[in-house]
Design an enzyme around this catalytic site. Structure first.
Site, PDB file in Angstrom:
ATOM      1  N   VAL A  11      64.014  -3.383  59.262  1.00  0.00           N
ATOM      2  CA  VAL A  11      62.801  -3.223  58.437  1.00  0.00           C
ATOM      3  C   VAL A  11      62.623  -4.419  57.509  1.00  0.00           C
ATOM      4  CG1 VAL A  11      61.767  -1.803  56.603  1.00  0.00           C
ATOM      5  CG2 VAL A  11      62.830  -0.702  58.576  1.00  0.00           C
ATOM      6  N   LYS A  35      74.591 -13.779  58.535  1.00  0.00           N
ATOM      7  CA  LYS A  35      73.252 -13.299  58.891  1.00  0.00           C
ATOM      8  C   LYS A  35      72.184 -14.249  58.351  1.00  0.00           C
ATOM      9  CE  LYS A  35      72.218  -8.374  59.184  1.00  0.00           C
ATOM     10  NZ  LYS A  35      72.069  -7.205  58.342  1.00  0.00           N
ATOM     11  N   THR A 121      64.668   4.647  53.659  1.00  0.00           N
ATOM     12  CA  THR A 121      64.410   6.098  53.669  1.00  0.00           C
ATOM     13  C   THR A 121      65.419   6.790  52.745  1.00  0.00           C
ATOM     14  OG1 THR A 121      63.599   5.935  55.920  1.00  0.00           O
ATOM     15  CG2 THR A 121      64.256   8.123  55.176  1.00  0.00           C
ATOM     16  N   LYS A 202      57.806  10.763  54.453  1.00  0.00           N
ATOM     17  CA  LYS A 202      58.559  10.017  55.479  1.00  0.00           C
ATOM     18  C   LYS A 202      59.453  10.978  56.288  1.00  0.00           C
ATOM     19  CE  LYS A 202      60.924   6.860  57.635  1.00  0.00           C
ATOM     20  NZ  LYS A 202      60.434   5.976  58.651  1.00  0.00           N
ATOM     21  N   ASN A 206      58.894  12.036  60.375  1.00  0.00           N
ATOM     22  CA  ASN A 206      59.927  11.873  61.403  1.00  0.00           C
ATOM     23  C   ASN A 206      60.422  13.211  61.942  1.00  0.00           C
ATOM     24  OD1 ASN A 206      59.786   9.163  61.482  1.00  0.00           O
ATOM     25  ND2 ASN A 206      61.841   8.751  60.706  1.00  0.00           N
ATOM     26  N   GLY A 251      62.410  14.476  77.703  1.00  0.00           N
ATOM     27  CA  GLY A 251      63.478  13.532  78.002  1.00  0.00           C
ATOM     28  C   GLY A 251      64.832  14.103  77.649  1.00  0.00           C
ATOM     29  N   GLY A 255      66.691   9.961  70.218  1.00  0.00           N
ATOM     30  CA  GLY A 255      67.816   9.148  69.757  1.00  0.00           C
ATOM     31  C   GLY A 255      67.333   8.095  68.781  1.00  0.00           C
ATOM     32  N   CYS A 258      66.766   6.563  63.619  1.00  0.00           N
ATOM     33  CA  CYS A 258      65.977   7.273  62.605  1.00  0.00           C
ATOM     34  C   CYS A 258      65.916   8.782  62.778  1.00  0.00           C
ATOM     35  CB  CYS A 258      64.565   6.703  62.570  1.00  0.00           C
ATOM     36  SG  CYS A 258      64.575   4.940  62.292  1.00  0.00           S
ATOM     37  N   LYS A 318      65.694   3.286  73.718  1.00  0.00           N
ATOM     38  CA  LYS A 318      64.310   3.267  74.183  1.00  0.00           C
ATOM     39  C   LYS A 318      64.005   1.869  74.695  1.00  0.00           C
ATOM     40  CE  LYS A 318      61.062   2.618  70.936  1.00  0.00           C
ATOM     41  NZ  LYS A 318      60.254   2.778  69.724  1.00  0.00           N
TER      42      LYS A 318
HETATM   43  C1  UGA Z   1      60.702   6.370  64.696  1.00  0.00           C
HETATM   44  C2  UGA Z   1      59.256   6.705  64.296  1.00  0.00           C
HETATM   45  O1  UGA Z   1      58.440   6.816  65.464  1.00  0.00           O
HETATM   46  C3  UGA Z   1      58.671   5.663  63.348  1.00  0.00           C
HETATM   47  O2  UGA Z   1      57.379   6.065  62.924  1.00  0.00           O
HETATM   48  C4  UGA Z   1      59.598   5.524  62.130  1.00  0.00           C
HETATM   49  O3  UGA Z   1      59.143   4.517  61.243  1.00  0.00           O
HETATM   50  C5  UGA Z   1      60.990   5.149  62.599  1.00  0.00           C
HETATM   51  O4  UGA Z   1      61.477   6.187  63.500  1.00  0.00           O
HETATM   52  C6  UGA Z   1      61.871   5.037  61.369  1.00  0.00           C
HETATM   53  O5  UGA Z   1      62.044   6.038  60.674  1.00  0.00           O
HETATM   54  O6  UGA Z   1      62.269   3.922  61.040  1.00  0.00           O
HETATM   55  P1  UGA Z   1      61.825   4.755  66.524  1.00  0.00           P
HETATM   56  O7  UGA Z   1      63.102   5.454  66.193  1.00  0.00           O
HETATM   57  O8  UGA Z   1      61.804   3.274  66.584  1.00  0.00           O
HETATM   58  O9  UGA Z   1      60.670   5.157  65.453  1.00  0.00           O
HETATM   59  O10 UGA Z   1      61.378   5.235  67.970  1.00  0.00           O
HETATM   60  P2  UGA Z   1      60.382   6.256  68.662  1.00  0.00           P
HETATM   61  O11 UGA Z   1      59.557   5.489  69.610  1.00  0.00           O
HETATM   62  O12 UGA Z   1      59.655   7.119  67.716  1.00  0.00           O
HETATM   63  O13 UGA Z   1      61.400   7.140  69.515  1.00  0.00           O
HETATM   64  C7  UGA Z   1      62.415   7.934  68.912  1.00  0.00           C
HETATM   65  C8  UGA Z   1      63.135   8.762  69.962  1.00  0.00           C
HETATM   66  O14 UGA Z   1      62.310   9.789  70.494  1.00  0.00           O
HETATM   67  C9  UGA Z   1      63.588   7.950  71.185  1.00  0.00           C
HETATM   68  O15 UGA Z   1      64.855   8.411  71.579  1.00  0.00           O
HETATM   69  C10 UGA Z   1      62.545   8.261  72.245  1.00  0.00           C
HETATM   70  O16 UGA Z   1      63.018   8.120  73.559  1.00  0.00           O
HETATM   71  C11 UGA Z   1      62.252   9.715  71.922  1.00  0.00           C
HETATM   72  N1  UGA Z   1      60.907  10.154  72.348  1.00  0.00           N
HETATM   73  C12 UGA Z   1      59.805   9.608  71.794  1.00  0.00           C
HETATM   74  C13 UGA Z   1      60.796  11.178  73.300  1.00  0.00           C
HETATM   75  O17 UGA Z   1      61.814  11.713  73.814  1.00  0.00           O
HETATM   76  N2  UGA Z   1      59.547  11.629  73.631  1.00  0.00           N
HETATM   77  C14 UGA Z   1      58.414  11.097  73.082  1.00  0.00           C
HETATM   78  O18 UGA Z   1      57.307  11.554  73.439  1.00  0.00           O
HETATM   79  C15 UGA Z   1      58.550  10.052  72.154  1.00  0.00           C
END
Ligand code: UGA
Length: 433
Positions: A11, A35, A121, A202, A206, A251, A255, A258, A318
Site C-alpha cells: 500500500v 528495501k 487497517t 474498511k 472486506n 472457488g 485468500g 487481507c 490470485k
Molecule cells: C481485497 C479487497 O478486494 C480490496 O478492496 C481491499 O483493499 C484489499 O483486500 C485490502 O484490504 O487491502 P485483495 O486481497 O487484493 O483485495 O484481492 P481480491 O481480488 O479481493 O481477492 C481476495 C480473495 O477472494 C482471493 O483469494 C480471490 O481468489 C477470492 N475471490 C475473489 C473469490 O474466491 N471469488 C470472488 O468472486 C472474488
C-alpha cells in the site's frame, strides 16, 4: 503538497507513487535500508503490474524519493501517511506494534499543524492511541485521520487511480480540507466520516466481500447435490439489481493478505466488545474448512494420490501477483506430498516466491512452462485463474485417465471432456463422487 509515506510495503509504495504522479513532493520512509536501496534503483520488491514504471518515472521527475531517515523527511511534511503492516497477532487481534513505532518515530520531527493519516487497517478506536503516542513525543499541534485503502493486489495502480470512493475519517476541519485537496485529482466521491466509521467501514467492506464469496461457495456445494449449475444460478440471481453478478465466483475459499486477516480481526474485535456470537467468527471457521472439504472430494475422485503426478497450476493467491500469503497452493501442495503424490508447480510470476516458501522438498519441483508442468500428469489442478493458464490449449489426453480439477470454473466442461479429461469444477452439476 509535501507528503511522507511511512512503510514501503504494498500500500505504501503504490500510494507514494500515485500521490507523486499528482505533482506532490513525496518521500517514502522505511526502516529497512535494503528495501530503500532497491526502491531507489526503481526495483519493486514484489510483482504488481504497472508499478515499476510509475516508480521510475516519478523518481526521474524528482517528485518521489526514499529514505530511512525520519528527521529529514518529516520536518517539512504537511501530511504523514502511515502505511505499515498490521499483521494478526496470536489471538487474531490486529498487531499494532508497527503503527505505534511509526508514530513514535515521526512525532519528534512533526511540523506545526501536520496531519497524520493512518492508512493501515486498524480496529475502530485506534486513532485515540495514535494521537496519545504522538502527543507524548511532540509539542506541536497536529491532527490525526483515518483514510482506509480499498485497492486490490494485481490491479493496485488502477484501483488507486480510480477508486469508487475516498473515505476521510477526521474531526478537524483544516485536516479534512488538506486531505480533500490531496485526493482531489482522483475525481472520486469523498466520504467524510468520523475516524471510527472509516475504520469500521474498511472491516465491513472486506468482511462483506468475504461473506459473499463464502455464500456463493456454499450455494455451489448445494448445486453438486442437485444437478444445478452454479454459473446458471449466478446468472439468475445476478439479474436482481439488488444483488448483481459481480465479485461472485466460487472457488477454494478466499485468500490473500487481507480477507482472512480482516475477518479474523473483526471476529476477535467482536468478542472483545462482548458480541460473542457473530457471523464473522463462523465465516472464518467456514473458510478454514473449505479446502480440506474440497480436498476430500478430489481424493475420492482420483482414487488416492500415491504415485500420481500432479500438476498444480497457479501458486499465488490470485492472478497478477506473486503474493502467496494464504494462497490455496500452500495448503494443497503439502497435503499432496504427504499423501504420496509427485507435484510439479507452475505459476507465471510466483515460482521464485513459491520456491522460498517451500524450500527443497522431496517430490516437489517447479517449472517455467505450462507444457512441461502438465506433460504426463495424472491430475491437473488449477488453483488460480491466470490468463496464461485459462487460455492455454490443453492437449487431448492420450492413453491414460487424466483428471482436471478446475477450482475457479474457468474451463468448459464439455470441451475438456471432449479432449478426454475427467473434469471436476465447483458446483457444476451433480458430483460424480
Ligand atoms: C481485497 C479487497 O478486494 C480490496 O478492496 C481491499 O483493499 C484489499 O483486500 C485490502 O484490504 O487491502 P485483495 O486481497 O487484493 O483485495 O484481492 P481480491 O481480488 O479481493 O481477492 C481476495 C480473495 O477472494 C482471493 O483469494 C480471490 O481468489 C477470492 N475471490 C475473489 C473469490 O474466491 N471469488 C470472488 O468472486 C472474488
Amino acid at each position: 503538497m509535501k507528503v511522507v509515506v511511512i512503510g514501503t510495503g504494498f500500500v505504501g509504495v503504490v500510494s507514494a507513487a500515485v500521490f507523486a504522479s499528482f505533482g506532490n513532493d513525496v518521500v517514502g520512509i522505511d526502516i529497512d535500508p535494503t528495501k530503500i536501496e532497491k526502491l531507489r534503483r526503481g526495483e519493486v520488491p514484489f510483482f504488481e503490474p504497472g508499478l515499476s514504471e510509475l516508480l521510475v518515472s516519478e523518481q526521474t521527475a524528482g517528485r518521489l524519493s526514499f529514505t530511512t531517515d525520519y528527521s529529514s523527511a518529516v520536518t517539512d511534511a504537511e501530511v504523514c501517511i502511515i502505511a505499515v503492516g498490521t499483521p494478526s497477532g496470536a489471538s487474531g487481534r490486529a498487531d499494532l506494534t508497527y503503527v505505534y513505532a511509526a508514530c513514535e518515530s515521526l512525532a519528534p520531527y512533526l511540523k506545526e499543524n501536520a496531519v497524520v493519516v493512518v492508512k493501515s487497517t486498524v480496529p475502530p478506536g485506534t486513532l485515540q492511541s495514535v494521537r496519545e503516542r504522538i502527543a507524548a513525543h511532540t509539542k506541536v499541534s497536529f491532527s490525526v485521520a483515518s483514510v482506509p485503502e480499498f485497492l486490490r493486489e494485481g490491479t493496485a495502480v488502477a484501483d488507486t487511480l480510480h477508486p469508487d470512493r475516498v473515505v476521510i475519517g477526521v474531526q478537524e476541519e483544516y485536516a479534512f480540507e488538506r486531505l480533500a485537496t490531496l485526493h482531489e485529482p482522483l475525481k472520486a466521491p469523498i466520504v467524510r466520516v468520523v475516524p471510527e466509521s472509516a475504520q469500521m467501514g474498511k472491516y465491513a467492506a472486506n468482511s462483506y466481500l468475504a461473506l459473499r464469496i463464502m455464500f456463493i461457495n456454499q450455494i455451489a456445494d448445494l448445486c453438486e447435490h442437485t444437478g444445478a449449475d452454479i454459473d446458471e444460478v449466478i446468472g439468475i440471481i445476478g439479474k436482481d439489481a439488488r444483488i448483481g453478478s459481480h465479485y461472485w465466483y466460487p472457488g477454494p475459499g478466499y485468500g490473500g493478505s487481507c480477507f482472512p486477516k480482516d475477518v479474523k480481526e473483526i471476529a476477535e474485535y467482536s468478542k472483545q466488545v462482548g458480541e460473542t456470537e457473530t457471523l464473522f467468527i463462523t465465516l472464518h471457521q467456514l473458510n478454514e474448512a473449505r479446502l480440506p472439504r474440497l480436498f476430500k472430494q478430489w481424493t475420492r475422485l482420483v482414487g488416492g494420490w500415491e504415485h500420481k503426478k500432479v500438476a498444480v497450476l497457479g501458486l499465488s493467491f490470485k492472478p497478477e501477483t506473486d503474493d502467496l500469503r494464504e494462497a490455496p497452493s500452500l495448503k494443497v501442495i503439502p497435503r499432496l506430498l504427504e499423501l504420496g503424490a509427485t507435484v510439479v508447480g507452475y505459476d507465471p510470476q510466483a515460482v521464485a516466491v513459491a520456491q522460498r516458501y517451500f524450500g527443497e522438498k522431496s517430490g516437489l519441483s517447479f517449472t517455467e512452462g505450462l507444457s512441461e508442468a502438465t506433460a504426463d500428469a495424472d491430475v491437473i489442478i488449477v488453483l488460480t485463474e491466470w490468463k496464461e493458464i485459462t487460455s492455454f490449449a490443453f492437449p487431448a489426453t492420450t492413453n491414460k485417465k487424466v483428471f482436471f480439477i478446475d477450482t475457479r470454473n474457468q474451463f468448459s466442461t464439455q470441451k475438456l471432456q471432449e479432449l478426454g479429461y475427467i473434469y471436476q469444477g465447483i458446483g457444476k452439476g451433480k458430483s460424480r463422487v
